[in-house]
Design a protein around this motif. Structure first.
Motif, short mmCIF file in Angstrom:
data_model
loop_
_atom_site.label_atom_id
_atom_site.label_comp_id
_atom_site.label_asym_id
_atom_site.label_seq_id
_atom_site.Cartn_x
_atom_site.Cartn_y
_atom_site.Cartn_z
N THR A 1 -1.60 5.50 3.75
CA THR A 1 -2.05 5.81 2.41
C THR A 1 -1.35 5.42 1.25
OG1 THR A 1 -0.38 7.48 2.58
CG2 THR A 1 -2.61 8.06 3.72
N ALA A 2 -1.79 5.14 0.14
CA ALA A 2 -1.24 5.10 -1.03
C ALA A 2 0.21 5.84 -1.13
CB ALA A 2 -1.97 4.91 -2.21
N LEU B 1 2.15 2.00 -3.51
CA LEU B 1 1.10 2.11 -4.54
C LEU B 1 0.88 3.36 -5.15
CD1 LEU B 1 -1.21 0.53 -6.15
CD2 LEU B 1 -2.55 1.02 -4.39
N ASP B 2 0.88 3.51 -6.61
CA ASP B 2 0.35 4.61 -7.37
C ASP B 2 -0.99 4.13 -7.68
OD1 ASP B 2 2.62 5.92 -6.89
OD2 ASP B 2 3.12 6.05 -9.10
N LEU B 3 -2.25 4.46 -6.96
CA LEU B 3 -3.28 3.96 -6.99
C LEU B 3 -3.90 4.90 -8.30
CD1 LEU B 3 -6.05 2.49 -6.19
CD2 LEU B 3 -6.59 4.51 -4.96
N LEU C 1 0.76 -1.24 0.03
CA LEU C 1 -0.27 -0.05 -0.06
C LEU C 1 0.59 1.02 0.13
CD1 LEU C 1 -2.75 1.44 0.26
CD2 LEU C 1 -2.26 1.28 2.81
N ALA D 1 -7.31 6.37 -1.97
CA ALA D 1 -6.01 6.27 -1.42
C ALA D 1 -5.70 6.51 0.02
CB ALA D 1 -5.43 7.55 -2.30
N ARG E 1 7.37 1.81 -6.87
CA ARG E 1 6.00 2.09 -6.92
C ARG E 1 5.42 1.07 -7.68
NH1 ARG E 1 4.96 7.64 -6.64
NH2 ARG E 1 6.66 8.70 -5.50
N LEU F 1 -5.38 -2.36 -5.15
CA LEU F 1 -6.06 -1.92 -3.71
C LEU F 1 -7.09 -2.81 -3.07
CD1 LEU F 1 -5.92 0.56 -1.34
CD2 LEU F 1 -7.59 1.56 -2.80
#
Length: 256
Positions: free
Chosen positions: A44-45, A17-19, A14, A38, A230, A237
């Protein structure tokens, strides 16, 4: 990497992560949802990754200096826009509040033998966003050849990339462990502080763990952090949240 539980892997993924929402039907309501998603009970992402036209909206929602960074794409997805147009896209994105610029190289020109097109594009965009994180998308599923993936990695790194990224997620073949291995070795051999972003087709925590283990093997477990690694994903997610909450994986592994 040290042995982590599935929940620990999920929470760690997480943070990397680039959501992403780069759907053609993305709209303002979807951006509001993405900004909320996010930010989770487990952290948080690292960022959201969105079309340039939504950057100003996302910045207004998240505010300055938010823990969730805003990434956007230029020369995307075709990679065939003129340099001047891509530079203009980049200036506008930065002015609107983007933290990260994800640039597609002119991979079709590169495949035709024009290496200078890659160097020139990356260098021009680098100059246009000197304070931004520049992630350079190679589109490895279209390049295919291992030697050419290695060469594209070297050109991007030499021209100033902060990250090299596998894919746009818009072609038939996106992130693979084989391409990741080549790119990670190029980063290692460059001896530069360059990150790696696999993108496209990574939808489960078990998939993510394979990439983390590969990167940790080549560059060391201490290298794995948001400033150097990343994931680009839209559906990862869901699985992260399921596993982090102590549940089972919500999807089958892609099998990479």
């Amino acid at each position: 990497m040290e042995l982590l539980s599935p929940r620990e892997i999920a929470v760690f993924a997480l943070s990397l992560l680039d959501l992403t929402n780069l759907r053609d039907d993305c709209d303002a309501a979807a951006i509001e949802t993405l900004c909320k998603r996010a930010q989770t009970p487990f952290g948080t992402a690292a960022a959201i990754c969105i079309w340039p036209r939504f950057v100003a909206q996302a910045r207004a929602i998240l505010g300055a200096g938010h823990a969730v960074r805003i990434a956007t794409v230029v020369n995307f997805p075709s990679g065939n826009l003129p340099v001047a147009e891509v530079v203009a896209e980049t200036h506008k994105a930065v002015a609107d509040g983007a933290d990260d610029i994800d640039l597609v190289i002119p991979y079709q020109g590169f495949l035709a033998g024009d290496e200078a097109s890659v160097s020139d594009m990356v260098a021009a965009v680098r100059a246009a966003c000197p304070k931004s994180c520049l992630k350079v998308i190679l589109e490895t599923g279209e390049i295919k050849d291992s030697g050419k993936i290695r060469r594209a990695s070297e050109l991007a790194i030499a021209a100033g990339a902060d990250f090299i990224k596998t894919s746009t997620g818009k072609v038939a073949v996106n992130a693979t462990l084989e391409a990741a291995d080549i790119m990670l070795q190029a980063i290692r051999d460059s001896r530069k502080n360059v990150g790696f972003k696999p993108a496209g087709g990574i939808s489960t925590v078990s998939d993510a763990d394979l990439y983390l283990r590969l990167a940790g093997t080549i560059l060391g477990p201490d290298w794995l952090m948001p400033s150097t690694f990343r994931f680009g994903a839209s559906s990862l997610l869901d699985d992260i949240l399921s596993v982090a909450a102590g549940g089972a994986s919500s999807a089958k592994s892609s099998g990479y």
